[in-house]
Motif scaffolding. Structure first.
Motif, PDB file in Angstrom:
ATOM      1  N   ARG A  84       0.844  -1.193   0.000  1.00  0.00           N
ATOM      2  CA  ARG A  84       0.000   0.000   0.000  1.00  0.00           C
ATOM      3  C   ARG A  84       0.877   1.240   0.000  1.00  0.00           C
ATOM      4  NH1 ARG A  84      -5.359  -1.268   2.277  1.00  0.00           N
ATOM      5  NH2 ARG A  84      -5.340  -3.285   3.340  1.00  0.00           N
ATOM      6  N   SER A 420     -10.160  -0.730 -10.018  1.00  0.00           N
ATOM      7  CA  SER A 420      -9.331  -1.909  -9.818  1.00  0.00           C
ATOM      8  C   SER A 420      -9.324  -2.796 -11.052  1.00  0.00           C
ATOM      9  CB  SER A 420      -9.836  -2.710  -8.615  1.00  0.00           C
ATOM     10  OG  SER A 420     -11.177  -3.109  -8.798  1.00  0.00           O
ATOM     11  N   TYR A 436      -4.734  -4.909  -8.686  1.00  0.00           N
ATOM     12  CA  TYR A 436      -4.264  -3.538  -8.460  1.00  0.00           C
ATOM     13  C   TYR A 436      -5.474  -2.642  -8.267  1.00  0.00           C
ATOM     14  CZ  TYR A 436      -2.731   1.216  -9.389  1.00  0.00           C
ATOM     15  OH  TYR A 436      -2.527   2.566  -9.292  1.00  0.00           O
ATOM     16  N   TYR A 438      -6.582   1.535  -7.407  1.00  0.00           N
ATOM     17  CA  TYR A 438      -6.216   2.939  -7.249  1.00  0.00           C
ATOM     18  C   TYR A 438      -7.379   3.664  -6.596  1.00  0.00           C
ATOM     19  CZ  TYR A 438      -5.393   7.836  -8.447  1.00  0.00           C
ATOM     20  OH  TYR A 438      -5.238   9.199  -8.384  1.00  0.00           O
ATOM     21  N   ARG A 457      -4.658   9.999  -2.093  1.00  0.00           N
ATOM     22  CA  ARG A 457      -4.518   8.977  -3.126  1.00  0.00           C
ATOM     23  C   ARG A 457      -3.861   7.745  -2.514  1.00  0.00           C
ATOM     24  NH1 ARG A 457      -1.827  12.357  -8.050  1.00  0.00           N
ATOM     25  NH2 ARG A 457      -0.139  12.401  -6.518  1.00  0.00           N
ATOM     26  N   GLN A 458      -4.290   6.568  -2.977  1.00  0.00           N
ATOM     27  CA  GLN A 458      -3.697   5.331  -2.470  1.00  0.00           C
ATOM     28  C   GLN A 458      -3.592   4.305  -3.582  1.00  0.00           C
ATOM     29  OE1 GLN A 458      -4.748   4.001   1.473  1.00  0.00           O
ATOM     30  NE2 GLN A 458      -4.860   1.870   0.815  1.00  0.00           N
ATOM     31  N   HIS A 459      -2.452   3.627  -3.625  1.00  0.00           N
ATOM     32  CA  HIS A 459      -2.215   2.524  -4.545  1.00  0.00           C
ATOM     33  C   HIS A 459      -2.132   1.236  -3.738  1.00  0.00           C
ATOM     34  CE1 HIS A 459      -1.169   5.329  -7.848  1.00  0.00           C
ATOM     35  NE2 HIS A 459      -0.603   6.046  -6.885  1.00  0.00           N
ATOM     36  N   ASN A 460      -2.883   0.222  -4.154  1.00  0.00           N
ATOM     37  CA  ASN A 460      -2.859  -1.088  -3.505  1.00  0.00           C
ATOM     38  C   ASN A 460      -2.493  -2.145  -4.543  1.00  0.00           C
ATOM     39  OD1 ASN A 460      -3.919   0.020  -1.044  1.00  0.00           O
ATOM     40  ND2 ASN A 460      -5.944  -0.004  -1.982  1.00  0.00           N
TER      41      ASN A 460
END
Length: 469
Positions: A84, A420, A436, A438, A457-460
């Motif tokens: 994350r 996703s 993935y 966003y 903002r978050q990236h997983n």
């Protein structure tokens, strides 16, 4: 700490006083922030917009809808990891005050308004974490001639990430029109306004061990239950730096400013623990399935330690230990899944959770965030593009349980979007998966004197593998 000219409001045509801690971004003390980010870190579900209520057939049902376990065709074990990365940013635009015009110079915005206020934000902050997402399995059995499956899994339940920065805190908080507007200083009256900078941060995570069972009441009706033991830890810090003070009087030209110095704060840690249970129901037919989960309210206990610091040589240094509890409200999710052909699955979920019912014990009133009701929707699809490869995509509305601030915005909660994608590939008995997601959240705190543009903002990235026994 750089000054970013972030002033929550200074509409001195109507001086008002309200407690600072009643607003999300003014100077809210760090207490339970982060425990609300309870998104199941399951690879298939996250690749499909986090839908799960009506889907079944994998070990993920242990922590999603336990009724889905009744549709598990084979024993299965699985493990996955998650990376994350979250980023916060804010830009504040100042509108000069017409009454105390000279005071406005302290907070003037030297840059002109931009088309995208967050293209060059006043401040940004980032956190990232890689950890175990889930590991466990499920086993189908038979009971009275009907399908019964049981499962056990250890998994991540909450990403305890929180950050807030406000370099123009005023005390008293003289910018809010509600709840009790106060007129300008009366003749002979002085209002002393303390000006300071504030910053808080939390990093950490929560995990759980979940045991679940699903049972087929009939060919079409499946029920399930799960019980989870949650625990977690975070590193916490909070600091306040004095900048100055203003003395305001009735005459708009009669006010004083004095520079101040002084820094105080604390660093510490929090340990969280709780029990949480859920019930699930699933109605399944060859083409259409429907599901419902009810996650009971859960009481979270927090044990914390803090070490206080100050640059005032006369200040008393101290350490503090304590415990408190908060009850997270129940969460309801309903969903439907449609499979028009053997190679295509489309699903949708709707959920709601009323954080206005949040209950706390042993906290001071000032330390509890002002959260509201959240409602969200998830949409997802899975396409068996080839005999052993499936592609996934999804969208979900990503509500956050905190209220947008400002005049005319009372009661509104912030909500963003999450997009996703993912895939799975079967290699004999082993299936590898990747997802993935966003997440983005943009909102504005609007006041008479300024507008705060906020972005999260978050990236997983989730990676996992499952083995069919």
């Amino acid at each position: 700490m750089p000054i970013n000219r972030r002033l929550r409001a200074l509409p001195l045509l109507l001086l008002t006083i309200a407690p600072m801690v009643q607003a999300q971004g003014v100077m809210q003390p760090l207490s339970i922030q982060g425990v609300e980010h309870q998104d199941p870190a399951m690879v298939r579900s996250r690749g499909m917009g986090s839908v799960f209520a009506a889907t079944a057939g994998t070990a993920e049902s242990v922590v999603l809808n336990p009724a889905g376990l009744a549709g598990l065709p084979h024993p299965m074990i699985s493990a996955s990891g998650i990376w994350r990365s979250r980023n916060w940013a804010e830009t504040q635009h100042w509108n000069p005050n017409r009454y105390y015009a000279g005071l406005s110079l302290f907070f003037a915005d030297p840059e002109s308004y931009r088309t995208d206020a967050l293209s060059v934000p006043d401040w940004t902050h980032s956190q990232s974490l890689f950890s175990l997402a889930a590991a466990g399995g499920a086993w189908p059995l038979r009971l009275t001639g009907r399908a019964l499956s049981v499962g056990l899994m250890i998994h991540q339940t909450a990403y305890l990430a929180d950050y807030d920065q406000n370099n123009n805190v005023l005390d008293p908080y003289i910018g809010q029109f509600r709840p009790n507007p106060v007129e300008r200083p009366r003749p002979g009256e002085e209002i002393v306004v303390h000006w300071s900078e504030f910053e808080r941060e939390r990093t950490g995570q929560m995990r759980a061990v979940t045991a679940a069972a699903g049972y087929a009441l009939s060919d079409h009706w499946h029920i399930g239950a799960r019980l989870a033991r949650h625990w977690g830890a975070s590193t916490d810090r909070q600091v306040s730096q004095s900048v100055g003070q203003f003395i305001l009087r009735e005459d708009a030209h009669d006010w004083d400013h004095e520079a101040l110095s002084g820094r105080h704060g604390w660093e510490g840690s929090s340990d969280f623990s709780s029990w949480r249970g859920a019930l699930g129901v699933r109605l399944t037919y060859p083409i259409v399935s429907a599901g419902l989960t009810y996650e009971f309210a859960g009481r979270v206990r927090r044990a914390y330690t803090r070490s206080y610091t100050s640059n005032n040589p006369q200040a008393l240094m101290a350490s503090l230990e304590g415990t408190d509890t908060v009850t997270i409200p129940a969460r309801v999710t309903i969903g439907i899944a449609v499979q028009p052909s053997s190679d295509l699955l489309v699903a949708a979920d709707y959920f709601w959770q009323n954080y206005e019912e949040l209950e706390a014990a042993d906290y001071t009133t000032n330390a509890i965030p002002d959260w509201g009701r959240t409602r969200g929707v998830g949409l997802g699809a899975e396409w068996a593009a080839w005999s052993n490869v499936s592609l996934r995509a999804g969208f979900r509305r990503d509500p956050r349980p905190f209220r947008i601030e400002g005049f005319g915005l009372v009661g509104q909660t912030a909500a963003g979007d999450a997009f996703s994608t993912g895939f799975s590939a079967a290699l004999g008995r082993i299936t590898v998966e990747l997802a993935y997601e966003y997440q983005r959240l943009r909102y504005q705190d609007r006041w008479e004197s300024n507008v705060d543009y906020n972005r999260i903002r978050q990236h997983n990235l989730l990676m996992g593998a499952a083995y069919r026994i």
